[in-house]
Write a protein that holds these residues in place. Structure first.
Motif, PDB file in Angstrom:
ATOM      1  N   THR A  71      13.364   6.212  -4.260  1.00 19.86           N
ATOM      2  CA  THR A  71      12.594   5.587  -3.184  1.00 19.86           C
ATOM      3  C   THR A  71      11.909   4.294  -3.617  1.00 19.86           C
ATOM      4  N   ILE A  72      11.522   4.181  -4.887  1.00 26.20           N
ATOM      5  CA  ILE A  72      10.936   2.920  -5.343  1.00 26.20           C
ATOM      6  C   ILE A  72      12.016   1.841  -5.387  1.00 26.20           C
ATOM      7  N   GLY A  73      13.253   2.256  -5.703  1.00 26.21           N
ATOM      8  CA  GLY A  73      14.359   1.301  -5.648  1.00 26.21           C
ATOM      9  C   GLY A  73      14.633   0.837  -4.224  1.00 26.21           C
ATOM     10  N   ILE A  74      14.569   1.767  -3.277  1.00 26.89           N
ATOM     11  CA  ILE A  74      14.736   1.417  -1.863  1.00 26.89           C
ATOM     12  C   ILE A  74      13.643   0.444  -1.426  1.00 26.89           C
ATOM     13  N   THR A  75      12.423   0.664  -1.911  1.00 26.09           N
ATOM     14  CA  THR A  75      11.305  -0.214  -1.567  1.00 26.09           C
ATOM     15  C   THR A  75      11.573  -1.652  -1.978  1.00 26.09           C
ATOM     16  N   PHE A  76      11.992  -1.844  -3.230  1.00 29.83           N
ATOM     17  CA  PHE A  76      12.244  -3.204  -3.708  1.00 29.83           C
ATOM     18  C   PHE A  76      13.424  -3.846  -2.976  1.00 29.83           C
ATOM     19  N   CYS A  77      14.427  -3.048  -2.636  1.00 28.54           N
ATOM     20  CA  CYS A  77      15.565  -3.589  -1.887  1.00 28.54           C
ATOM     21  C   CYS A  77      15.130  -4.042  -0.493  1.00 28.54           C
ATOM     22  N   ILE A  78      14.317  -3.238   0.176  1.00 28.35           N
ATOM     23  CA  ILE A  78      13.841  -3.596   1.519  1.00 28.35           C
ATOM     24  C   ILE A  78      12.968  -4.837   1.461  1.00 28.35           C
ATOM     25  N   ILE A  79      12.107  -4.938   0.455  1.00 23.61           N
ATOM     26  CA  ILE A  79      11.256  -6.120   0.310  1.00 23.61           C
ATOM     27  C   ILE A  79      12.120  -7.373   0.127  1.00 23.61           C
ATOM     28  N   GLY A  80      13.131  -7.280  -0.733  1.00 25.73           N
ATOM     29  CA  GLY A  80      13.994  -8.428  -0.973  1.00 25.73           C
ATOM     30  C   GLY A  80      14.753  -8.852   0.272  1.00 25.73           C
ATOM     31  N   ILE A  81      15.311  -7.876   0.979  1.00 28.10           N
ATOM     32  CA  ILE A  81      16.079  -8.194   2.184  1.00 28.10           C
ATOM     33  C   ILE A  81      15.176  -8.760   3.273  1.00 28.10           C
ATOM     34  N   ALA A  82      14.004  -8.159   3.468  1.00 28.35           N
ATOM     35  CA  ALA A  82      13.077  -8.629   4.506  1.00 28.35           C
ATOM     36  C   ALA A  82      12.620 -10.054   4.229  1.00 28.35           C
ATOM     37  N   ASN A  83      12.313 -10.352   2.968  1.00 29.42           N
ATOM     38  CA  ASN A  83      11.875 -11.703   2.632  1.00 29.42           C
ATOM     39  C   ASN A  83      13.006 -12.712   2.759  1.00 29.42           C
ATOM     40  N   TYR A  84      14.228 -12.282   2.490  1.00 29.45           N
ATOM     41  CA  TYR A  84      15.378 -13.181   2.633  1.00 29.45           C
ATOM     42  C   TYR A  84      15.656 -13.484   4.103  1.00 29.45           C
ATOM     43  N   VAL A  85      15.558 -12.441   4.955  1.00 25.17           N
ATOM     44  CA  VAL A  85      15.878 -12.611   6.377  1.00 25.17           C
ATOM     45  C   VAL A  85      14.756 -13.310   7.130  1.00 25.17           C
ATOM     46  N   PHE A  86      13.507 -12.889   6.890  1.00 27.40           N
ATOM     47  CA  PHE A  86      12.380 -13.389   7.673  1.00 27.40           C
ATOM     48  C   PHE A  86      11.538 -14.441   6.955  1.00 27.40           C
ATOM     49  N   GLY A  87      11.781 -14.618   5.660  1.00 23.82           N
ATOM     50  CA  GLY A  87      10.991 -15.585   4.912  1.00 23.82           C
ATOM     51  C   GLY A  87       9.784 -14.947   4.248  1.00 23.82           C
ATOM     52  N   PRO A  88       9.396 -15.433   3.050  1.00 22.02           N
ATOM     53  CA  PRO A  88       8.280 -14.837   2.284  1.00 22.02           C
ATOM     54  C   PRO A  88       6.920 -15.368   2.712  1.00 22.02           C
ATOM     55  N   THR A  89       6.578 -15.196   3.961  1.00 25.38           N
ATOM     56  CA  THR A  89       5.290 -15.680   4.471  1.00 25.38           C
ATOM     57  C   THR A  89       4.578 -14.572   5.239  1.00 25.38           C
ATOM     58  N   LEU A  90       3.268 -14.750   5.410  1.00 28.04           N
ATOM     59  CA  LEU A  90       2.474 -13.804   6.183  1.00 28.04           C
ATOM     60  C   LEU A  90       2.947 -13.802   7.633  1.00 28.04           C
ATOM     61  N   LYS A  91       3.137 -12.613   8.205  1.00 24.21           N
ATOM     62  CA  LYS A  91       3.622 -12.501   9.580  1.00 24.21           C
ATOM     63  C   LYS A  91       2.482 -12.079  10.500  1.00 24.21           C
ATOM     64  N   LEU A 137      -4.397  -4.454   8.364  1.00 30.44           N
ATOM     65  CA  LEU A 137      -3.530  -4.461   7.184  1.00 30.44           C
ATOM     66  C   LEU A 137      -2.458  -5.514   7.427  1.00 30.44           C
ATOM     67  N   PRO A 138      -2.721  -6.778   7.071  1.00 28.95           N
ATOM     68  CA  PRO A 138      -1.791  -7.878   7.387  1.00 28.95           C
ATOM     69  C   PRO A 138      -0.395  -7.641   6.837  1.00 28.95           C
ATOM     70  N   VAL A 139       0.594  -8.015   7.633  1.00 27.03           N
ATOM     71  CA  VAL A 139       2.002  -7.858   7.238  1.00 27.03           C
ATOM     72  C   VAL A 139       2.401  -9.068   6.405  1.00 27.03           C
ATOM     73  N   GLU A 140       2.591  -8.842   5.121  1.00 27.21           N
ATOM     74  CA  GLU A 140       2.943  -9.934   4.219  1.00 27.21           C
ATOM     75  C   GLU A 140       4.079  -9.494   3.304  1.00 27.21           C
ATOM     76  N   PRO A 141       4.637 -10.427   2.500  1.00 27.44           N
ATOM     77  CA  PRO A 141       5.873 -10.140   1.758  1.00 27.44           C
ATOM     78  C   PRO A 141       5.848  -8.883   0.895  1.00 27.44           C
ATOM     79  N   TYR A 142       4.703  -8.549   0.295  1.00 26.76           N
ATOM     80  CA  TYR A 142       4.647  -7.383  -0.588  1.00 26.76           C
ATOM     81  C   TYR A 142       3.779  -6.274  -0.004  1.00 26.76           C
ATOM     82  N   TYR A 143       3.792  -6.191   1.305  1.00 26.27           N
ATOM     83  CA  TYR A 143       3.057  -5.159   2.033  1.00 26.27           C
ATOM     84  C   TYR A 143       3.388  -3.768   1.499  1.00 26.27           C
ATOM     85  N   ALA A 144       4.666  -3.485   1.309  1.00 22.66           N
ATOM     86  CA  ALA A 144       5.112  -2.143   0.907  1.00 22.66           C
ATOM     87  C   ALA A 144       4.532  -1.731  -0.435  1.00 22.66           C
TER      88      ALA A 144
END
Length: 287
Positions: free
Chosen positions: A99-119, A212-219
């Motif tokens: 699950t920690i591996g899944i977390t890092f994969c989701i963070i990477g994909i989300a930042n690639y698709v949506f950009g590494p900025t506060l949402k 709880l602001p949604v930001e790149p390393y929220y997870a």
């Protein structure tokens, strides 16, 4: 008195947001016996989807919330089927690593698709104002978060304790092989339970975006917070999780109001004290 009321309202709203997000993790850990460290990542996905729907697609807040919950559940279906089913009943270390591996994969994909900025998720006019109680005004969004938490608590308790699905879930947890022999399709029960947990995480991620602001390393940022709620409340307990969120939310908010320079010191000090007194949490299930 004004400060006390402000602390009370903010603490209650913060506690309810924690509850909505964390209760799904409590269900997966307490009932399904899965240490899901990727739970916060699904809350982040919900926040990202809602932000994109509201800001880029111009959809209303309600539509953005619905799209976030449904979209996150749809994304979670193949993840549950291909990855999580492999670790049901596996040693806890295996579950943590997966699950920690899944977390890092989701963070990477989300930042690639949506950009590494506060949402940000724009609130509708109805939630931007405040309600005048006569002796004080309370932000409408705070009230909204509190009401959402109460509704989720009641709905989840009713589902688990008073419906046939809840009976099947508890039977599958107590003895999966016997439940299957009696005709319960345990794989479907686990899949639906996982979908509910993920949907609640996404819903909480959207509703609580102001707190709880949604930001790149929220997870990763809130992973420990969500785990703490489950540990203090007792895995699998709705009432325990609610009590833990209210107490910890009150302590954390009070500390930030009165002594902000200490950060989260009082929050984790309270966690240590509670766990020493209640090793299994307020209402932990006996193994």
């Amino acid at each position: 008195m004004q400060t006390v009321l402000s602390i009370a309202v903010d603490a209650l709203a913060y506690g309810m947001v924690l509850f909505v997000i964390s209760i799904g993790l409590s269900v997966t850990m307490g009932l399904m016996r899965v240490v899901n460290l990727a739970h916060g990542a699904f809350a982040m996905i919900g926040g990202y989807i809602a932000s994109y729907a509201a800001r880029d697609l111009g959809l209303g807040y309600g539509a953005a919330v619905l799209l976030a919950v449904v979209g996150t559940v749809i994304i979670s279906i193949p993840i549950e089927r291909l990855l999580y089913r492999r670790i049901y009943g596996a040693p806890e270390l295996t579950q943590v690593l997966m699950t920690i591996g899944i977390t890092f994969c989701i963070i990477g994909i989300a930042n690639y698709v949506f950009g590494p900025t506060l949402k940000t998720i724009p609130l509708p006019g109805e939630l931007q104002g405040s309600v005048d109680l006569g002796f004080r005004t309370i932000g409408t969004h705070r009230i909204f978060a509190i009401v959402c938490g109460l509704i989720v608590a009641l709905a989840l308790w009713f589902t688990i304790e008073k419906t046939s699905f809840g009976v099947k879930l508890r039977a599958s947890v107590d003895n999966a092989s016997m439940a299957a022999a009696l005709g319960v399709r345990t794989e479907i029960v686990y899949a639906v339970s996982f979908a509910i947990a993920v949907g609640l995480a996404a819903f909480g991620g959207v509703v609580g975006a102001e707190l709880l602001p949604v930001e790149p390393y929220y997870a990763l940022r809130y992973m420990v917070t969500f785990l703490v709620v489950v540990s203090v409340g007792g895995a699998g307990s709705i009432s325990g999780a609610l009590l833990a969120c209210l107490i910890l939310g009150c302590i954390d908010t009070t500390g930030r109001y009165l002594m902000p320079e200490y950060g989260e010191f009082f929050f984790y000090l309270a966690v240590i004290a509670i766990v020493c007194v209640f090793p299994r949490g307020f209402a932990g299930r006996m193994k």
